[in-house]
Design an enzyme around this catalytic site. Sequence first.
Site, PDB file in Angstrom:
ATOM      1  N   LYS A 143      -4.548   3.591  84.499  1.00  0.00           N
ATOM      2  CA  LYS A 143      -3.421   3.980  85.440  1.00  0.00           C
ATOM      3  C   LYS A 143      -2.986   2.727  85.958  1.00  0.00           C
ATOM      4  O   LYS A 143      -3.708   2.110  86.423  1.00  0.00           O
ATOM      5  CB  LYS A 143      -3.514   5.303  86.094  1.00  0.00           C
ATOM      6  N   GLY A 198       9.371  26.708  87.268  1.00  0.00           N
ATOM      7  CA  GLY A 198       9.891  25.205  86.903  1.00  0.00           C
ATOM      8  C   GLY A 198      10.358  25.216  85.585  1.00  0.00           C
ATOM      9  O   GLY A 198      10.000  25.075  84.372  1.00  0.00           O
ATOM     10  N   GLY A 252      12.219  22.904  84.204  1.00  0.00           N
ATOM     11  CA  GLY A 252      12.587  21.530  83.970  1.00  0.00           C
ATOM     12  C   GLY A 252      12.532  21.276  82.442  1.00  0.00           C
ATOM     13  O   GLY A 252      12.737  21.850  81.611  1.00  0.00           O
ATOM     14  N   VAL A 304      10.036  20.363  80.661  1.00  0.00           N
ATOM     15  CA  VAL A 304       8.817  20.827  79.669  1.00  0.00           C
ATOM     16  C   VAL A 304       9.170  22.413  79.859  1.00  0.00           C
ATOM     17  O   VAL A 304       9.147  23.328  78.821  1.00  0.00           O
ATOM     18  CB  VAL A 304       7.462  20.542  80.233  1.00  0.00           C
TER      19      VAL A 304
HETATM   20  P1  NAD Z   1      10.947  17.894  85.462  1.00  0.00           P
HETATM   21  O1  NAD Z   1      11.014  17.468  86.889  1.00  0.00           O
HETATM   22  O2  NAD Z   1      11.696  18.236  84.378  1.00  0.00           O
HETATM   23  O3  NAD Z   1      10.880  19.970  85.715  1.00  0.00           O
HETATM   24  C1  NAD Z   1      10.280  20.386  86.914  1.00  0.00           C
HETATM   25  C2  NAD Z   1      11.100  21.332  87.528  1.00  0.00           C
HETATM   26  O4  NAD Z   1      10.293  22.176  88.305  1.00  0.00           O
HETATM   27  C3  NAD Z   1      12.387  20.934  87.941  1.00  0.00           C
HETATM   28  O5  NAD Z   1      13.216  21.630  87.728  1.00  0.00           O
HETATM   29  C4  NAD Z   1      12.314  21.300  89.643  1.00  0.00           C
HETATM   30  O6  NAD Z   1      13.330  21.667  90.242  1.00  0.00           O
HETATM   31  C5  NAD Z   1      11.279  22.457  89.418  1.00  0.00           C
HETATM   32  N1  NAD Z   1      10.385  22.839  90.697  1.00  0.00           N
HETATM   33  C6  NAD Z   1      10.012  21.843  91.566  1.00  0.00           C
HETATM   34  N2  NAD Z   1       9.231  22.737  92.603  1.00  0.00           N
HETATM   35  C7  NAD Z   1       9.294  23.963  92.225  1.00  0.00           C
HETATM   36  C8  NAD Z   1       8.932  24.956  92.823  1.00  0.00           C
HETATM   37  N3  NAD Z   1       8.158  24.766  94.112  1.00  0.00           N
HETATM   38  N4  NAD Z   1       9.023  26.213  92.104  1.00  0.00           N
HETATM   39  C9  NAD Z   1       9.816  26.479  91.162  1.00  0.00           C
HETATM   40  N5  NAD Z   1      10.458  25.182  90.647  1.00  0.00           N
HETATM   41  C10 NAD Z   1      10.075  24.148  91.159  1.00  0.00           C
HETATM   42  O7  NAD Z   1       9.470  17.955  85.042  1.00  0.00           O
HETATM   43  P2  NAD Z   1       8.995  18.181  83.603  1.00  0.00           P
HETATM   44  O8  NAD Z   1       9.000  16.662  82.906  1.00  0.00           O
HETATM   45  O9  NAD Z   1       9.120  19.317  83.064  1.00  0.00           O
HETATM   46  O10 NAD Z   1       7.201  18.278  84.204  1.00  0.00           O
HETATM   47  C11 NAD Z   1       6.773  19.620  84.530  1.00  0.00           C
HETATM   48  C12 NAD Z   1       5.210  19.395  85.098  1.00  0.00           C
HETATM   49  O11 NAD Z   1       4.581  19.127  83.783  1.00  0.00           O
HETATM   50  C13 NAD Z   1       4.992  18.230  85.856  1.00  0.00           C
HETATM   51  O12 NAD Z   1       3.820  18.603  86.803  1.00  0.00           O
HETATM   52  C14 NAD Z   1       4.533  16.998  85.105  1.00  0.00           C
HETATM   53  O13 NAD Z   1       3.678  16.262  85.680  1.00  0.00           O
HETATM   54  C15 NAD Z   1       3.687  17.707  83.790  1.00  0.00           C
HETATM   55  N6  NAD Z   1       3.792  17.039  82.593  1.00  0.00           N
HETATM   56  C16 NAD Z   1       4.829  16.899  82.092  1.00  0.00           C
HETATM   57  C17 NAD Z   1       4.764  15.997  80.728  1.00  0.00           C
HETATM   58  C18 NAD Z   1       5.974  15.403  79.852  1.00  0.00           C
HETATM   59  O14 NAD Z   1       6.149  15.115  78.819  1.00  0.00           O
HETATM   60  N7  NAD Z   1       7.096  15.609  80.771  1.00  0.00           N
HETATM   61  C19 NAD Z   1       3.739  15.592  80.345  1.00  0.00           C
HETATM   62  C20 NAD Z   1       2.418  16.194  80.787  1.00  0.00           C
HETATM   63  C21 NAD Z   1       2.567  16.635  82.080  1.00  0.00           C
END
Ligand code: NAD
Length: 349
Positions: free
Chosen positions: A80, A176, A178, A180
């Site tokens: 990392k 969440g 978002g 994913v």
């Molecule tokens: P993202 O930022 O697109 O979505 C996260 C969502 O969570 C946002 O809509 C945000 O408003 C919401 N949120 C934040 N705090 C909150 C709370 N307390 N209650 C409810 N909603 C809340 O992120 P993502 O890319 O969808 O990733 C989501 C998680 O998965 C993260 O922890 C990320 O590290 C992990 N992850 C993502 C990937 C990837 O490919 N994107 C891969 C591995 C792990």
Amino acid sequence: MVEITEIPVDGYECVKRAIDPASGLHAYISVHSTVLGPALGGMRLWPYSSEQDALTDVLRLSRGMTYKAACAGLDLGGGKSVIIGDPSMKSEAFFEAMGEFVESFGGSYITAEDVNTKVEDMGIVARKSSHVVGLAGKSGNPSPKTAWGVFLGLKATLEEVFGSDSVAGKVVAIEGAGSVGSIYADYIAKEGGKILVADIRPESAERVATATGGEVVSPDAIRSVECDVYAPCALGGSINDETIPQLKCKAICGAANNQLLEDRHGDQLRDLGIRYAPDYVVNAAGLINVFDEMMPGGYNEERALRNMDKIRANMRAIFAISNEEGISTAAAADRFAERRMAEAQQTNA
Ligand code: NAD
């Protein structure tokens, strides 16, 4: 001139710090292990409050990548990079200096985008280093693939808890909505699952509820709502002393990294009979996808998807270890990864 210094850390193969006064770069790269292959892990830009915080984070994250890659069955180690700062510091000189830093590892560390860094930034890093993946025009946005992998993990979890992997009629509470979480919700709804969804941005939760025929729940209530599966897809640490007593689910399967605030919370879930799909096992599809860029002939989506199928088999193996050895699924996942690394060490010896 980038000043690069090695910092010996027990249990880590190589940790270095880089300082470049000209561009303002102050960064760390940690290679935890290359037992299974070169150490792949993203480049994170974060306003750490101290050097020690940045170092602690890079060590923790690089070790996590070792376990994630090992569990996913990839010939990759864990690494990392973290940069101390915020997005306002970004410049071409800044990322070129970072490229020199990455290159100083001679290929034992491979980088990619991460929190606060983008595909375009990686394009600049790649001017100085050939050890960059996830560049424009290659494996693409990892989020849909991550969502697919979590869905495969959900199937394995349902099979363990209910004796059938059918999603139909199961209630999944997604925290969440978002990148994913929204796609994960689509997969569940398409197979007849019922979605409850919460997001601190109400419009995001509304969008997912409308698209899936589900219901919006407030962010304060999502962890205590009656459901079959709680799916943390926002931030880490949502499974802790405060939330565990509130949970009314039979299983947990979501995308967020570091869902357990502390290891002991995995044991508490086990004691309560809540089956937890370890985060780094079920959210590995993005890593599996980007790893495919490194295969001979370059990225092949079909092959990457085939490799993601292993998430289901891995989850079955982890549930079996947990049941046979009477340990939490989180501990079982670590054991599963460590066995693979030990086998590789024996073969290499
Ligand atoms: P993202 O930022 O697109 O979505 C996260 C969502 O969570 C946002 O809509 C945000 O408003 C919401 N949120 C934040 N705090 C909150 C709370 N307390 N209650 C409810 N909603 C809340 O992120 P993502 O890319 O969808 O990733 C989501 C998680 O998965 C993260 O922890 C990320 O590290 C992990 N992850 C993502 C990937 C990837 O490919 N994107 C891969 C591995 C792990």
